[in-house]
Design a protein around this motif. Sequence first.
Motif, PDB file in Angstrom:
ATOM      1  N   ARG A 141      -3.485 -11.468  -0.272  1.00 18.91           N
ATOM      2  CA  ARG A 141      -2.511 -11.348   0.533  1.00 18.91           C
ATOM      3  C   ARG A 141      -0.287 -11.191   0.596  1.00 18.91           C
ATOM      4  O   ARG A 141       0.022 -10.223   1.225  1.00 18.91           O
ATOM      5  N   SER A 142      -0.430 -12.063   0.202  1.00 14.64           N
ATOM      6  CA  SER A 142       0.805 -12.689  -0.443  1.00 14.64           C
ATOM      7  C   SER A 142       1.631 -12.002  -0.837  1.00 14.64           C
ATOM      8  O   SER A 142       2.879 -11.906  -0.754  1.00 14.64           O
ATOM      9  N   SER A 196       2.172  -8.381  -0.163  1.00 22.61           N
ATOM     10  CA  SER A 196       2.525  -7.737   0.801  1.00 22.61           C
ATOM     11  C   SER A 196       3.934  -7.906   1.002  1.00 22.61           C
ATOM     12  O   SER A 196       4.878  -7.064   0.932  1.00 22.61           O
ATOM     13  N   TRP A 206      -4.337  -3.928   1.538  1.00 26.33           N
ATOM     14  CA  TRP A 206      -3.236  -4.762   3.327  1.00 26.33           C
ATOM     15  C   TRP A 206      -3.455  -3.829   4.188  1.00 26.33           C
ATOM     16  O   TRP A 206      -2.874  -4.182   5.127  1.00 26.33           O
ATOM     17  N   HIS A 229     -12.443  -7.829  -0.012  1.00 31.59           N
ATOM     18  CA  HIS A 229     -11.272  -8.463   0.471  1.00 31.59           C
ATOM     19  C   HIS A 229     -10.566  -8.884  -0.089  1.00 31.59           C
ATOM     20  O   HIS A 229     -10.708 -10.078  -1.162  1.00 31.59           O
ATOM     21  N   LEU A 230      -9.149  -8.991   0.228  1.00 30.09           N
ATOM     22  CA  LEU A 230      -7.795  -9.754  -0.252  1.00 30.09           C
ATOM     23  C   LEU A 230      -7.686 -11.141  -0.171  1.00 30.09           C
ATOM     24  O   LEU A 230      -8.894 -12.042   0.800  1.00 30.09           O
ATOM     25  N   PRO A 266      -6.290 -15.867  -0.325  1.00 30.30           N
ATOM     26  CA  PRO A 266      -5.072 -15.213   0.427  1.00 30.30           C
ATOM     27  C   PRO A 266      -3.383 -15.017  -0.574  1.00 30.30           C
ATOM     28  O   PRO A 266      -2.277 -14.467  -0.239  1.00 30.30           O
ATOM     29  N   GLU A 294      -8.430  -4.811   5.932  1.00 29.90           N
ATOM     30  CA  GLU A 294      -9.499  -4.883   5.179  1.00 29.90           C
ATOM     31  C   GLU A 294     -10.393  -5.430   6.151  1.00 29.90           C
ATOM     32  O   GLU A 294     -10.001  -6.297   7.265  1.00 29.90           O
TER      33      GLU A 294
END
Length: 144
Positions: A102-103, A105, A47, A96-97, A99, A50
Amino acid sequence: MTEAPRLDRQVCFALYSASRAATAVYRPVLDELGLTYPQYLVMLVLWESEPRGVKELGGELGLDSGTLSPLLKRLESLGFVERRRSGEDERRVAIHLTPAGRSLSEPARAIPQRLADAAGLSLDELEQLRSTLGKLTSALHESL
């Protein structure tokens, strides 16, 4: 005659106990996110920035590839990260994150406050403690 060492006077035991207690406080929140504590640590690093190389992640977290690889595989199977080989060097794998990763976080932002509330400390007091522990960790690493 000197007094025998006592468990309640050992810094190492206080650190160990505090770590276990903090992880226990995190557990319900992490369960809601579908993460274990070690997976959460990986996600924190991602987070921040990346993609990250596997070696870079391991260095930041102090984990060897034998420990990190299963964590990354599990995070990938959960749909939170993707492992991609570098186009420049096939031996390098970048994390890599997704989606979904990422959400996570946003709800994870509540975790420090939850720990502060459980500990009866302000966020400033926790930050001071974190800073002191960081100094301790650095000094101990340098002494090795």
